[in-house]
Structures are given as structure tokens and as C-alpha cells.
Design a protein around this motif. Structure first.
Motif, PDB file in Angstrom:
ATOM      1  N   THR A 166      10.952  -5.411   7.277  1.00  0.00           N
ATOM      2  CA  THR A 166      10.553  -4.074   6.715  1.00  0.00           C
ATOM      3  C   THR A 166      11.387  -3.056   7.052  1.00  0.00           C
ATOM      4  O   THR A 166      10.955  -1.839   6.750  1.00  0.00           O
ATOM      5  CB  THR A 166       8.839  -3.974   7.509  1.00  0.00           C
ATOM      6  OG1 THR A 166       9.177  -4.116   8.981  1.00  0.00           O
ATOM      7  CG2 THR A 166       7.914  -4.899   6.976  1.00  0.00           C
ATOM      8  N   TYR A 240      -0.369  -4.168   0.202  1.00  0.00           N
ATOM      9  CA  TYR A 240       0.854  -4.329   0.734  1.00  0.00           C
ATOM     10  C   TYR A 240       1.763  -3.150   0.216  1.00  0.00           C
ATOM     11  O   TYR A 240       2.466  -2.709   1.182  1.00  0.00           O
ATOM     12  CB  TYR A 240       1.553  -5.546  -0.233  1.00  0.00           C
ATOM     13  CG  TYR A 240       2.939  -5.587  -0.318  1.00  0.00           C
ATOM     14  CD1 TYR A 240       3.939  -5.829   0.935  1.00  0.00           C
ATOM     15  CD2 TYR A 240       3.399  -5.245  -1.599  1.00  0.00           C
ATOM     16  CE1 TYR A 240       5.370  -5.701   0.580  1.00  0.00           C
ATOM     17  CE2 TYR A 240       4.978  -5.135  -1.506  1.00  0.00           C
ATOM     18  CZ  TYR A 240       5.803  -5.249  -0.688  1.00  0.00           C
ATOM     19  OH  TYR A 240       7.189  -5.318  -0.800  1.00  0.00           O
ATOM     20  N   ASP A 242       1.192  -0.042  -0.054  1.00  0.00           N
ATOM     21  CA  ASP A 242       0.789   1.247   1.021  1.00  0.00           C
ATOM     22  C   ASP A 242       1.737   1.174   2.150  1.00  0.00           C
ATOM     23  O   ASP A 242       1.866   2.248   2.734  1.00  0.00           O
ATOM     24  CB  ASP A 242      -0.401   1.579   1.092  1.00  0.00           C
ATOM     25  CG  ASP A 242      -0.926   2.948   1.063  1.00  0.00           C
ATOM     26  OD1 ASP A 242      -0.391   3.795   0.418  1.00  0.00           O
ATOM     27  OD2 ASP A 242      -1.797   3.221   2.162  1.00  0.00           O
ATOM     28  N   SER A 243       1.914   0.000   2.700  1.00  0.00           N
ATOM     29  CA  SER A 243       2.916   0.070   3.843  1.00  0.00           C
ATOM     30  C   SER A 243       4.288  -0.169   3.501  1.00  0.00           C
ATOM     31  O   SER A 243       5.107  -0.398   4.318  1.00  0.00           O
ATOM     32  CB  SER A 243       2.323  -1.140   4.578  1.00  0.00           C
ATOM     33  OG  SER A 243       2.374  -2.466   3.924  1.00  0.00           O
ATOM     34  N   SER A 244       4.720  -0.361   2.145  1.00  0.00           N
ATOM     35  CA  SER A 244       5.895  -0.495   1.595  1.00  0.00           C
ATOM     36  C   SER A 244       6.811   0.552   0.929  1.00  0.00           C
ATOM     37  O   SER A 244       7.447   1.549   1.651  1.00  0.00           O
ATOM     38  CB  SER A 244       6.117  -2.062   0.751  1.00  0.00           C
ATOM     39  OG  SER A 244       7.397  -1.946   0.343  1.00  0.00           O
ATOM     40  N   SER A 326      -2.725   8.955   1.424  1.00  0.00           N
ATOM     41  CA  SER A 326      -1.225   8.167   1.486  1.00  0.00           C
ATOM     42  C   SER A 326      -0.050   9.193   1.172  1.00  0.00           C
ATOM     43  O   SER A 326      -0.274   9.840   0.257  1.00  0.00           O
ATOM     44  CB  SER A 326      -1.505   6.900   0.598  1.00  0.00           C
ATOM     45  OG  SER A 326      -0.084   6.302   0.649  1.00  0.00           O
ATOM     46  N   THR A 328       2.782   7.257   0.788  1.00  0.00           N
ATOM     47  CA  THR A 328       3.598   6.363   0.125  1.00  0.00           C
ATOM     48  C   THR A 328       4.357   6.736  -1.243  1.00  0.00           C
ATOM     49  O   THR A 328       3.493   6.996  -1.966  1.00  0.00           O
ATOM     50  CB  THR A 328       2.847   4.954   0.229  1.00  0.00           C
ATOM     51  OG1 THR A 328       2.573   4.659   1.445  1.00  0.00           O
ATOM     52  CG2 THR A 328       3.639   4.050  -0.410  1.00  0.00           C
ATOM     53  N   GLU A 466       9.554   9.497   7.237  1.00  0.00           N
ATOM     54  CA  GLU A 466       8.497   9.335   8.573  1.00  0.00           C
ATOM     55  C   GLU A 466       8.445  10.609   9.629  1.00  0.00           C
ATOM     56  O   GLU A 466       7.239  10.876   9.795  1.00  0.00           O
ATOM     57  CB  GLU A 466       9.029   7.880   9.436  1.00  0.00           C
ATOM     58  CG  GLU A 466       8.119   7.742  10.504  1.00  0.00           C
ATOM     59  CD  GLU A 466       8.376   6.586  11.331  1.00  0.00           C
ATOM     60  OE1 GLU A 466       7.679   6.111  12.388  1.00  0.00           O
ATOM     61  OE2 GLU A 466       9.517   5.746  10.981  1.00  0.00           O
TER      62      GLU A 466
END
Length: 530
Positions: A166, A240, A242-244, A326, A328, A466
Motif C-alpha cells: 500500500t 477497498y 476508499d483506502s486506495s 471521504s 479519496t 495525507e
């Protein structure tokens, strides 16, 4: 018109056992089994083979084969399966029920493989495909090593799907983990984009035709655009995704791989390590941005509600398993520079997004304007367009005289299309790559150091986002071509992104008609600023 020819290499392996971990997954259903079936009916699989499909669900062999047949009928490029051929193929499939976390699963699998090989009185090639969630990679790899299922480096191979890590640290950790258990030549990091027919043809196009390679540098090329637009939303992958996000999901692998193929120097030979060395050289020369440069050179977006293909689409934050607040990204447009002698000063523009207006993967190489401006209407620069999907096409845009009594120029095109040149159905990417694995051919697969360098390129972007998760996060309507801010990073090289809509290329060329001297000065200004 070319006559029908065999695009696939002849098989070199006589005996193979193929194991798929994740046998009840979508990848197996939609891609892997249809690919193996097509290889079988085209006589490219080994003369003797068996497919062991491993998953934790308890199903009987007959029911499982019927389910696989549904997938072949729906997703195979050859259409519905022939009844007799499917019966012959399905007889080679064995379902192995077992938990990936339990030792007995691998003991059972080992017994099945040994029984198959003992019957043939031969130790064949063993291929293990990890069609599983990333969390199972280390577990399965450890079991294969401990059970000595994959212990012959000349015969045994594992295939690992993306995402491979990741971030840089997790990718390094996974590389170290696998390297302690297998030799590098046993590990096949698969990226299905590298198996696409047109992607493989880029190497032939560049290095087998001397007319292009001398022009493939900063002396003649103004800029390059690589664009992968997807009509689909995140669908059921919200958890998947939303974390990528698009940067991890597409840029870090698919688009950077395309960049490497376009930008690499000519390898010493058409041989796996030579080609991989040439690709890693590109990544090592790619400029690494600081935080300030990230926000000047990268645009991110997230789709809002809209209409795609006449169907309403909801906003990303309304998708299943997506956080309502989110940040993302579902869209990325980025400007990269390769600080090498060949490419110094030439920007590479990469773009990808979901819920876009049309499904399209194109590479557009724009050449610099002619230094000899003797015609007042010589205003359109030459472009080389490589369409990877939906059409397989290579087009060259050039200026030509309009028939008549006066000297008047108009952009024209020369076009090569696979569907016009070949009468046979082309193999799917997975067919080509699976056959390569069986043959021990690693040319189209990523090496461990290449994966890590790709992460090095994108890590500053991930870190900047981030730290400032909402900064410059753009919204774009589903069914559009992304946020308008994405056009800004093209300046002064182009006003908008190239789009191929199956109209004459001469009507699609973006307006980039600045004088040669002005363009040169602007290029230098942008390079210095970044």
C-alpha cells in the motif's frame, strides 16, 4: 489484409499443475478460467495439465464447474463454450476446499499435485496464482515454502496480483518476505496492462522501425499524454477503493508501466532482464517532487453525481462502504519529468479517472512544430496516437495539401487498425501473460526493484495529500472528462487533453499552435518552475 496467423508462441512445457488460490473469486470467474479455456481450445496449454482451484467454501466439483462455465460463456472472447471442448477442459479442474490459514489445506493440495505428477511419472511445472486479498499473500507464500510445494526454481512459479503493498514500506517488506522463500525468477508480479496486444506492440513499433526511434527524444518531441479514462464507478469495490484511490490503484502501476515503455532506451536484447533494466532506468530518472511541487504538478478529483452512458450515477461519497466525508481521489492528472539526456524538459502528462465520459486508453506523442514555417496555414503539429482501448489503433497526424489549384494545408491522418489488418480474434491480456508464466518468460512482468521505484515516485504525492487531505481536492461531474483544473497543468503545451472518439484524428487535435520560439521558451519556464 494480412492472412490469419498465430500470435501466440508455441508451448514449451509438456506437463503443468496450475493452482488458483481464490477459486470462488471474481478474478477467477471473469478472467482466469476464461483465459485458460481459450488457451486450451487454441492448443497452447501443455499437453498434460491439471488445474487445482482452492477456496474455503464447501462446493462439489460438478457444481463448481457449472459455475465456471457460466463465467466462460459470459466473459470469454470466443463466446459460449463448445460443449465437447468444455467437457474435456473441465475434466482437468479439481476443487480443493480449504482455509488459507490452515496447514491441512496445503497438505491436501500437495497430495493432489503429487498424485497428478506420479500418474504421469514426471515432475512438471507448478504454477501458483494468488487471486486473493493482499492479506493472504504472506500466509500462502509461507505455506508453499514450508510444504516444499514451490521449491524448484527452474520449474515452480508464483503469480502475485496488484496491489503489491500500500506504500513503499509495505512493498519493501513484502519483497523481502517473498525473496527469503523464493528466487526472484520464480516471482511474477502481474500487471494485465502489460499483456495487452497494443502495449506489447509499442516495443516492436519503436525498436523495429528505424523511422521512429531517431525522433524519440527531446529534440523532436514536445510532450506526451498518457490517459486511462474509465466509464465505470467504484461499484462494489468501495471498501477497498476508499483506502486506495486512483493514485495507488492506477498511476503507481498501470500508467507508470506505460510511461516506462514509452520512455525507455532501447534494451540490449529482447530479453527479460535487459527490458526490465531499461524500465527501471526510467523510474530512477523520474523527478521526485517536494510538497510544494506536488500541488503545482498534480490535480486530484472526486466524482459527483451525474450521467454516464445515459444512466444516472451517484456521487462517490454515496457509494457503498465509502465514508460520507471521504477525501479519496477517483481522478488524478499529473505532470512528470524524466531527468535524462533523452527526455530533459519534456513533460509526461498522466491522467486517469472513474465515471468518465468514455472508456478510453490512449497515448498521444506530440512532436514539436516544424522549424520551417513557409506555409501560413502550417499550424497543426504532428501527433502520433496509440489507442490501446477500446480500439487497437496507431494513427499519425500530419499536414498535407488539399487537392486544388492553390496551396492550402489541412491536417490528415495515416491510420493502422488491428481490426482492418487481422481477421482473427486477438488473445486477451491474461491469456498472453498466463502462457508466459508457464513458459518461464518474465519479460512482461515487473521486477521487485521496479515496484519499489514506482512507489518512490508516488510517495511524495501520497504524503502531501495525507498532510493536507482537503487541499485542492476537485469535484467533477460523473460523465465528464474530469475537473477543469486538469487542463491547467497542460499549459503551455496544450489547452486540453487529447481525446479519441473515433472521429478523424485531424478533427481531434488540440489547439497547440504557439510559435516554435515561444514554445521553447515556455517549456524552459515550466521546467525551471518545477
Amino acid at each position: 489484409m494480412y492472412t490469419k496467423r498465430n500470435h501466440m508462441k508455441q508451448k514449451q512445457v509438456a506437463l503443468a499443475s496450475i493452482t488458483i488460490f481464490g477459486a470462488k473469486g471474481d478474478l477467477t470467474y471473469r478472467k482466469l478460467i476464461p483465459a485458460f479455456y481459450n488457451l486450451f481450445i487454441s492448443h497452447h496449454l501443455p499437453s498434460t495439465f491439471s488445474i487445482f482451484c482452492v477456496d474455503f467454501l464447501a462446493v462439489d466439483d460438478a457444481g463448481y464447474r457449472d459455475w465456471l462455465l457460466e463465467g466462460v460463456n459470459e466473459f470469454s472472447r470466443t463466446g459460449r463454450a463448445d460443449a465437447q471442448k468444455w467437457t474435456e477442459f473441465a475434466a482437468r479442474i479439481t476443487y480443493v476446499q480449504g482455509d488459507f490459514m490452515k496447514k491441512e489445506t496445503y497438505s491436501t493440495l500437495k497430495g493432489q499435485i503429487q498424485k497428478f505428477e506420479d500418474k504421469q511419472q514426471q515432475r512438471g511445472v507448478r504454477m501458483f496464482y494468488f487471486a486473493v486479498a493482499p492479506r493472504f499473500i504472506e500466509v500462502i507464500a509461507d505455506a508453499l515454502c514450508n510444504q516444499k510445494l514451490c521449491n524448484r526454481d527452474t520449474l515452480d512459479r508464483i503469480v502475485v496480483e496488484k496491489p503489491f503493498g500500500t506504500d513503499l514500506d509495505s512493498a519493501r517488506k513484502l519483497n523481502r518476505y517473498l525473496s527469503k522463500r523464493f528466487k526472484e525468477k520464480q516471482i511474477y508480479h502481474i500487471d494485465h496492462y502489460l499483456g495487452k496486444e497494443m502495449v506489447q506492440n509499442i516495443l516492436a513499433f519503436r525498436f523495429a522501425n528505424h523511422v521512429f526511434e531517431p525522433l524519440w527524444n527531446n529534440q523532436y518531441i514536445d510532450h506526451i499524454q498518457i490517459s486511462v479514462a474509465e466509464e465505470v464507478s467504484v461499484g462494489r469495490r468501495g471498501g477497498y477503493y476508499d483506502s486506495s484511490g486512483a493514485l495507488r490503484d492506477m498511476i503507481q502501476n498501470h500508467l507508470l508501466q506505460l510511461l516506462c515503455i514509452i520512455a525507455m532506451d532501447c534494451p540490449k536484447a529482447y530479453e527479460a532482464e535487459a527490458i526490465r533494466d531499461a524500465k527501471i532506468k526510467v523510474l530512477k530518472s523520474t523527478r521526485i517532487y517536494n510538497t510544494e511541487q506536488v500541488f503545482k504538478n498534480v490535480v486530484r478529483g472526486q466524482y459527483a453525481a451525474g450521467v454516464v452512458g445515459g444512466q444516472p450515477r451517484r456521487a462517490y461519497r454515496e457509494e457503498e462502504q465509502v465514508k460520507p466525508d471521504s477525501t479519496t481521489e477517483t481522478f488524478v492528472a499529473a505532470r512528470f519529468f524524466i531527468d535524462s539526456e533523452r527526455w530533459k524538459g519534456v513533460p509526461f502528462f498522466l491522467r486517469t479517472g472513474k465515471n468518465m465520459a468514455k472508456q478510453s486508453t490512449t497515448i498521444m506523442i506530440q512532436f514539436k512544430e516544424s522549424p520551417h514555417k513557409i506555409f501560413k496555414d502550417d499550424i497543426t503539429p504532428n501527433q502520433l496516437i496509440i489507442s490501446i482501448q477500446p480500439e487497437l489503433e496507431i494513427g499519425l497526424l500530419f499536414e498535407g495539401k488539399v487537392p486544388g489549384l492553390h496551396m492550402k494545408l489541412l491536417p490528415m491522418e495515416m491510420d493502422f487498425m488491428y481490426k482492418d489488418a487481422y481477421i482473427e480474434s486477438l488473445p486477451e491480456a491474461y491469456e498472453a501473460l498466463l502462457l508466459d508464466v508457464l513458459d518461464g518468460e518474465a519479460t512482461q512482468f515487473m521486477r521487485a526493484d521496479q515496484i519499489e521505484w514506482a512507489w518512490k515516485v508516488v510517495m511524495p504525492i501520497l504524503n502531501a495529500w495525507e498532510k493536507s487531505p482537503k487541499k485542492q481536492l476537485q469535484s467533477y461531474e460523473s460523465g465528464s472528462w474530469g475537473p477543469t483544473a486538469a487542463n491547467a497543468i497542460l499549459k503551455p503545451f496544450a489547452k486540453e487533453w487529447f481525446r479519441l472518439n473515433h472521429e478523424p484524428l485531424s478533427e481531434l487535435a488540440p489547439a497547440t499552435t504557439t510559435a516554435n520560439a515561444q514554445t521553447t521558451a515556455a517549456n524552459a519556464e515550466v521546467t525551471a518552475a518545477t
